[in-house]
Design a protein around this motif. Structure first.
Motif, short mmCIF file in Angstrom:
data_model
loop_
_atom_site.label_atom_id
_atom_site.label_comp_id
_atom_site.label_asym_id
_atom_site.label_seq_id
_atom_site.Cartn_x
_atom_site.Cartn_y
_atom_site.Cartn_z
N LEU A 92 -59.56 29.90 14.35
CA LEU A 92 -59.39 29.17 14.53
C LEU A 92 -58.19 28.30 13.11
CD1 LEU A 92 -62.82 27.73 16.59
CD2 LEU A 92 -60.08 28.72 17.32
N THR A 93 -59.29 28.39 12.29
CA THR A 93 -58.68 27.95 10.47
C THR A 93 -57.40 28.48 10.21
OG1 THR A 93 -59.49 29.58 9.11
CG2 THR A 93 -61.05 27.50 9.24
N SER A 94 -57.37 29.16 10.33
CA SER A 94 -55.40 29.77 10.92
C SER A 94 -54.25 29.10 11.87
CB SER A 94 -55.36 31.32 10.84
OG SER A 94 -56.37 32.24 9.75
N LYS A 95 -55.12 28.89 12.56
CA LYS A 95 -53.88 27.77 13.47
C LYS A 95 -54.29 27.27 13.76
CE LYS A 95 -54.06 28.40 18.91
NZ LYS A 95 -52.41 28.63 18.95
N GLY A 96 -55.35 25.84 12.74
CA GLY A 96 -55.09 24.30 12.04
C GLY A 96 -55.78 24.21 12.82
N ILE A 97 -56.69 24.05 13.97
CA ILE A 97 -57.90 23.85 15.38
C ILE A 97 -59.04 23.81 15.02
CG2 ILE A 97 -56.21 23.66 17.06
CD1 ILE A 97 -57.49 26.11 18.59
N LEU A 123 -54.86 30.04 23.30
CA LEU A 123 -54.83 31.37 22.05
C LEU A 123 -53.50 31.66 21.96
CD1 LEU A 123 -58.53 31.57 21.82
CD2 LEU A 123 -56.98 30.34 20.73
N THR A 124 -53.09 32.41 21.66
CA THR A 124 -52.23 33.51 21.20
C THR A 124 -52.69 35.48 20.81
OG1 THR A 124 -51.39 33.62 18.91
CG2 THR A 124 -49.75 32.07 19.90
N LYS A 125 -52.23 35.69 21.16
CA LYS A 125 -52.92 37.30 21.13
C LYS A 125 -52.63 37.27 19.87
CE LYS A 125 -50.24 42.03 21.65
NZ LYS A 125 -49.86 42.83 22.12
#
Length: 172
Positions: A99-104, A65-67
């Motif tokens: 999670l949805t923004s990241k595509g995961i 996970l990013t910041k």
């Protein structure tokens, strides 16, 4: 006759249990295994790890996970959360948003599709919480969550009513 009915009852119960077990995605099973194994260490006290920190630590067992991702899960904002809820802002959706923004993450928009191992962010009239679904009961509109909460003094399992503002997401 009595033995036949008992046999049929046992057979039906076993078939239902088996069907429920195979319908849970493998990744969800791994999420549950991880929260059971690592949850007590991650959130040995509520002060050590609040709900968002437990969720972040479990997700990171599957994906970095990013910041920004972590800030989204923590719902870092200077705006009034309840005003944002009324505006349907993604900020209030926490882990769902991250999670949805990241595509995961796969959004779970129907309660009937929620499964053990899904993540949830929800809001009552006075507070918010996130965790990992252990069970969901559509009849009573309740969910049992693995989470870190003040009343469990850190990691634990607790039952919550499913409120109006409730966002479920599944790791892909």
């Amino acid at each position: 006759m009595h033995k036949t009915l008992l046999f049929l009852f046992i057979l039906l119960t076993t078939a239902i249990t088996y069907a429920q077990e195979i319908s849970i995605p493998q990744k969800n099973k791994k999420v549950i295994e991880s929260v059971i194994q690592f949850g007590p260490t991650i959130a040995s006290t509520y002060e050590k790890a609040v709900c968002t920190e437990l969720v972040i630590n479990i997700i990171e067992k599957f994906s970095p996970l990013t910041k920004t991702d972590k800030s989204r899960i923590r719902i870092i904002t200077n705006e009034n959360v309840y005003s944002l809820l009324k505006q349907n802002s993604p900020i209030t959706k926490g882990v769902y948003y991250a999670l949805t923004s990241k595509g995961i993450g796969q959004p779970i928009d129907l309660l009937s599709n929620v499964l053990p191992g899904d993540f949830v962010q929800f809001w009552t009239g006075t507070w918010g919480h996130c965790g990992i679904v252990k069970t969901i009961d559509l009849n009573t509109k309740t969910m049992e969550l693995y989470s870190s909460f003040p009343s469990t003094r850190g990691y634990g399992v607790q039952t919550f009513d499913i409120p109006k503002y409730c966002y479920f997401v599944r790791l892909r």
